[in-house]
Each structure stands twice: as C-alpha cells, then as structure tokens.
Design an enzyme around this catalytic site. Structure first.
Site, PDB file in Angstrom:
ATOM      1  N   TYR A 144       0.827  -1.215   0.000  1.00 30.64           N
ATOM      2  CA  TYR A 144       0.000   0.000   0.000  1.00 30.64           C
ATOM      3  C   TYR A 144       0.858   1.260   0.000  1.00 30.64           C
ATOM      4  O   TYR A 144       0.399   2.326  -0.375  1.00 30.64           O
ATOM      5  CB  TYR A 144      -0.947   0.023   1.212  1.00 30.64           C
ATOM      6  CG  TYR A 144      -2.024  -1.040   1.182  1.00 30.64           C
ATOM      7  CD1 TYR A 144      -2.155  -1.890   0.096  1.00 30.64           C
ATOM      8  CD2 TYR A 144      -2.903  -1.195   2.245  1.00 30.64           C
ATOM      9  CE1 TYR A 144      -3.126  -2.875   0.068  1.00 30.64           C
ATOM     10  CE2 TYR A 144      -3.882  -2.182   2.216  1.00 30.64           C
ATOM     11  CZ  TYR A 144      -3.988  -3.021   1.139  1.00 30.64           C
ATOM     12  OH  TYR A 144      -4.950  -3.987   1.113  1.00 30.64           O
ATOM     13  N   LYS A 195       3.481 -15.320   2.327  1.00 36.08           N
ATOM     14  CA  LYS A 195       3.419 -16.061   1.064  1.00 36.08           C
ATOM     15  C   LYS A 195       4.870 -16.321   0.661  1.00 36.08           C
ATOM     16  O   LYS A 195       5.346 -15.908  -0.405  1.00 36.08           O
ATOM     17  CB  LYS A 195       2.645 -15.203   0.038  1.00 36.08           C
ATOM     18  CG  LYS A 195       2.316 -15.886  -1.256  1.00 36.08           C
ATOM     19  CD  LYS A 195       1.229 -16.924  -1.147  1.00 36.08           C
ATOM     20  CE  LYS A 195       1.019 -17.607  -2.475  1.00 36.08           C
ATOM     21  NZ  LYS A 195       0.202 -18.836  -2.382  1.00 36.08           N
ATOM     22  N   ASP A 228      -2.991 -18.061   1.530  1.00 38.41           N
ATOM     23  CA  ASP A 228      -4.143 -18.723   0.893  1.00 38.41           C
ATOM     24  C   ASP A 228      -4.700 -19.801   1.819  1.00 38.41           C
ATOM     25  O   ASP A 228      -5.929 -19.939   1.973  1.00 38.41           O
ATOM     26  CB  ASP A 228      -3.788 -19.287  -0.489  1.00 38.41           C
ATOM     27  CG  ASP A 228      -2.391 -19.894  -0.560  1.00 38.41           C
ATOM     28  OD1 ASP A 228      -1.642 -19.811   0.440  1.00 38.41           O
ATOM     29  OD2 ASP A 228      -2.047 -20.455  -1.612  1.00 38.41           O
ATOM     30  N   ASP A 252      -5.303  -6.848   5.723  1.00 39.66           N
ATOM     31  CA  ASP A 252      -6.504  -6.134   5.289  1.00 39.66           C
ATOM     32  C   ASP A 252      -7.571  -7.161   4.902  1.00 39.66           C
ATOM     33  O   ASP A 252      -8.728  -7.101   5.328  1.00 39.66           O
ATOM     34  CB  ASP A 252      -6.128  -5.259   4.075  1.00 39.66           C
ATOM     35  CG  ASP A 252      -7.204  -4.254   3.723  1.00 39.66           C
ATOM     36  OD1 ASP A 252      -8.231  -4.207   4.429  1.00 39.66           O
ATOM     37  OD2 ASP A 252      -7.026  -3.504   2.742  1.00 39.66           O
ATOM     38  N   ASP A 256     -10.882  -8.658   7.345  1.00 41.99           N
ATOM     39  CA  ASP A 256     -12.273  -8.513   6.896  1.00 41.99           C
ATOM     40  C   ASP A 256     -12.985  -9.863   6.890  1.00 41.99           C
ATOM     41  O   ASP A 256     -14.158  -9.964   7.254  1.00 41.99           O
ATOM     42  CB  ASP A 256     -12.332  -7.893   5.496  1.00 41.99           C
ATOM     43  CG  ASP A 256     -12.560  -6.395   5.560  1.00 41.99           C
ATOM     44  OD1 ASP A 256     -12.186  -5.791   6.591  1.00 41.99           O
ATOM     45  OD2 ASP A 256     -13.106  -5.820   4.600  1.00 41.99           O
TER      46      ASP A 256
END
Ligand code: NAD
Length: 366
Positions: A144, A195, A228, A252, A256
């Site tokens: 970001y 990851k 994942d 993020d 959620d």
C-alpha cells in the site's frame, strides 16, 4: 480527577451517528470511573473534502497532534466515488493519517459471543463457543505504501500499473513485538501469515519473525502459514488461531474475513498504534470501527454503534491506561447484545436495531 484529551473525527455516513452514542457511553463511564473528557471535533474524509477541499486537512492534523489519542468514525461514500483515486477519502485520509502518526500496528479483535453464533455465516458446530481471536496487521508498510506506484501508458497504447511491495527488517521487528505482547496477554500462540513460497518480502518476513521470536519470546508457540491456506483455515476452524499475525495487505483481507465470520461488522473495533507515546506515557493511537460508512443505512438511525463503543474501550485501555473503565464498557456491550440477542447488521440478514436503543441498552449495563 483525570482529564482525557482526544480528537474526535466522526467522518461520513454512519460515522457521526455511532460516534454520538459512543461519546454518551464514554461520558457515563467517566462519571463512574472518575475522569472527565476534553475532546475536539475535526473533519475527515468526504465531509472534509467538501468543506476544505482535502480529505485530511492540516487543521485536522493539528487537532490530532494536540491530543493523546484519536477516536475515528469512518470515511467515504458514493458522493465522493467519482473523485480521482488520489483524492478519494479512504486513500486521501486513512492512509495519510496512519502515515502521519506512524501507526504501524493494527490490533483487531475478532470476537463472537457464544450466544450470537447464529449471526455467523459459519455452521454452529464449527464455532460452538463463539470466536475469540486477534489479528495483528502491519499497517504502514508493504504494497500500500511501497514505491514506485504508478500508472503509465506504454508505447503500444496499453496502460500499465505498478505497485511495489517493500519490507525492511526494522518494520518486521517492531510489529513482531506487538504480536508478542498481544500473545502474552492471551494464549501465548502466534500464527504468522505470509506467502514465502512466492514473495521475497515474505521470505524476509518469515526469517525476521522466526529470529525475533526465538530471541525475545521463545516461550511463545510460533507457527507459519501461507496466506491462501490461512484464508481457508479461518473459514474452516477459526479458533485454531489465537493471534493471527501478518503484513499489511494480507491483514486487510484476512481481518475482513474475520469480521464476516464474527457475524457483524457493527461489532468489531480496532486500534492502530505507533511508536509514539502520548504525554501520559501510553501509546498514541487511532481507534475506529472495522466497518465503513454503511451508505445503505446512513441517516436511518439503525446502525449498530457497538463497534464504535468498543473502539472507545480500546482507546481507554491502550492510550489512557483506564483498564477498569475499558472492561466495564466491554462487559456492558456484551450484556446489551446478548440479552437482546441482536447485532442489527442488515448485511447479514439480521433485523435492524435502533442506534439509540442499542446505546441506551449499553448504558443500562454500565
Ligand atoms: P461498509 O462496512 O460500510 O458496509 C458493508 C455492509 O455492512 C453494509 O451493508 C452496511 O450496512 C453494513 N454495516 C457496516 N457497519 C455497520 C454497522 N455499524 N451497523 C450495521 N450495519 C453495518 O462497507 P462498504 O459498503 O464496502 O463501504 C462503504 C463506504 O465505506 C465506502 O466508501 C468505503 O470506501 C468506506 N469504508 C471506509 C472504511 C474506513 O473509514 N475505515 C472502511 C471500509 C469502508
């Protein structure tokens, strides 16, 4: 009697509606626990853009700088969606305010009371005792904020966009410390999500986290999981996690998902903390609900104020050291919600509640 000095940035949509109720609860807690409030309102988000031509005006920054903490509502909405991306409230207010105060650690509890398991989209048998986890998300690094970030037109007329994911050792170490402290106050278990099979930043993340934990908190059970798989495991068996710990973008998304499985965006608060201490010696922080401005219900008086009220509790705990008052508010919310068995999120097909009535229910248990 102590005076708590903080900035109030209600923002857009349901922000001002739920903020009003949360401040009533805070005032009442002050009477009970002997503190007074000294807060100043300032504009942020769409309303700030309309009034000052920018979503994060200097005047708002100054109010925050003169405070010990920031109580934040939420920003954005359809009215400002057609603005150029760089001027849109979330990008022009949320990211800069995090950066301005180096709020690098986002602490988001994912709590679903056992009485409300019906509110979760997960099958009841997967969460017989509700859900109780915490997500620690790095908030000022990663994709970001990394540079270069651009959109350009190539020679053949095609457009190309670039975002850059960057992490430094020091950024990973300081957020590791937050994960460690959070785990020590809970179940001593941290699952670090990355990851590392694909991303260089994740390889570094895993290496630094492993070394830092081994050196500073060998007693904590540290595990690693690819993002994942973590997304899948959250939906399969969320309580296998105690502290879920990850970088900015993965956090993020996962936080959620955590919000959804906890049944109600209107119930989840968050704290964003930085290195800076306030004049009381506690971390300076920004406290906000996990949800957004809920344009579909804004102005109807049916938004659930609990996430904002619980943000107040987090502010009392982290930035003012008012632990008893924080716990009293959290208990009052739990009683109000579980006694009426309601959270009121229409997003989850639950009958709407009245914002005011929910506030009064919380006050009655305080
Ligand atoms: P949202 O969280 O605003 O709403 C999603 C759904 O959840 C809606 O149906 C809404 O009614 C419901 N909901 C959210 N909070 C609720 C509450 N307290 N009580 C009852 N129901 C509630 O997400 P969205 O629709 O994706 O975004 C709407 C706007 O909010 C957008 O402009 C977005 O950019 C902005 N947003 C801001 C923040 C922030 O300020 N931190 C975060 C997320 C979204």
């Amino acid at each position: 009697m102590k005076t708590l000095k903080f900035a109030v940035l209600p923002g857009d949509g349901i922000g001002p509606e739920v903020m009003e109720v949360a401040l009533d609860v805070l005032k009442s807690a002050g009477e009970e626990f002997s503190f007074t409030l000294d807060y100043e309102n300032a504009d942020i988000g769409g309303i700030a853009f309309d009034k000052h031509g920018t979503a994060f005006p200097d005047s708002t920054k100054q109010v925050c700088e003169a405070s010990e903490a920031i109580l934040f509502g939420s920003v954005g909405g359809p009215k400002w969606e057609s603005l150029p991306p760089k001027e849109q409230p979330e990008r022009a207010a949320l990211l800069p305010i995090r950066k301005a105060f180096s709020l690098y650690a986002n602490v988001r509890p994912g709590l679903l009371y056992p009485e409300l398991t019906d509110a979760s989209p997960l099958k009841k048998e997967r969460i017989p005792n509700g859900i109780d986890i915490v997500c620690i998300r790095e908030l000022t690094g990663g994709i970001y904020f990394g540079q270069p970030k651009s959109t350009s037109t190539l020679g053949n007329g095609e457009e190309q966009a670039i975002d850059t994911m960057v992490y430094k050792t020091s950024e990973i170490e300081r957020i590791s410390e937050v994960a460690i402290n959070t785990a020590k106050a809970r179940g001593n278990r941290v699952c670090s999500v990355d990851k590392a099979n694909v991303l260089e930043t994740s390889v570094l993340w895993r290496k630094v986290v492993t070394t830092y934990f081994a050196k500073h908190a060998p007693e904590i059970e540290l595990s690693h999981m690819y993002v994942d798989n973590a997304a899948m495991q959250l939906a399969r068996d969320p309580n296998q996690f105690d502290v879920l710990f990850t970088e900015n973008m993965f956090g993020d998304i996962l936080s959620d998902e955590m919000g959804v499985i906890c049944g109600s965006l209107g119930m989840l608060a968050s704290a964003s903390l930085g290195a800076q201490k306030n004049s009381l010696g506690f971390p300076f922080g920004l406290y906000e609900p996990s949800g957004g401005t809920a344009p579909d219900i804004a102005g109807k008086g049916i938004a659930n104020p609990c996430a904002q009220i619980l943000s107040v509790a987090m502010m009392l705990r982290y930035s003012f050291g008012q632990l008893e008052a924080a716990t009293a508010i959290e208990t009052a919310v739990e009683k109000a919600v579980t006694s009426g068995n309601r959270t009121g999120d229409i997003a989850f097909g639950i009958d709407p509640i009245s914002t005011k009535a929910m506030g009064e229910a919380v006050l009655s248990h305080l």
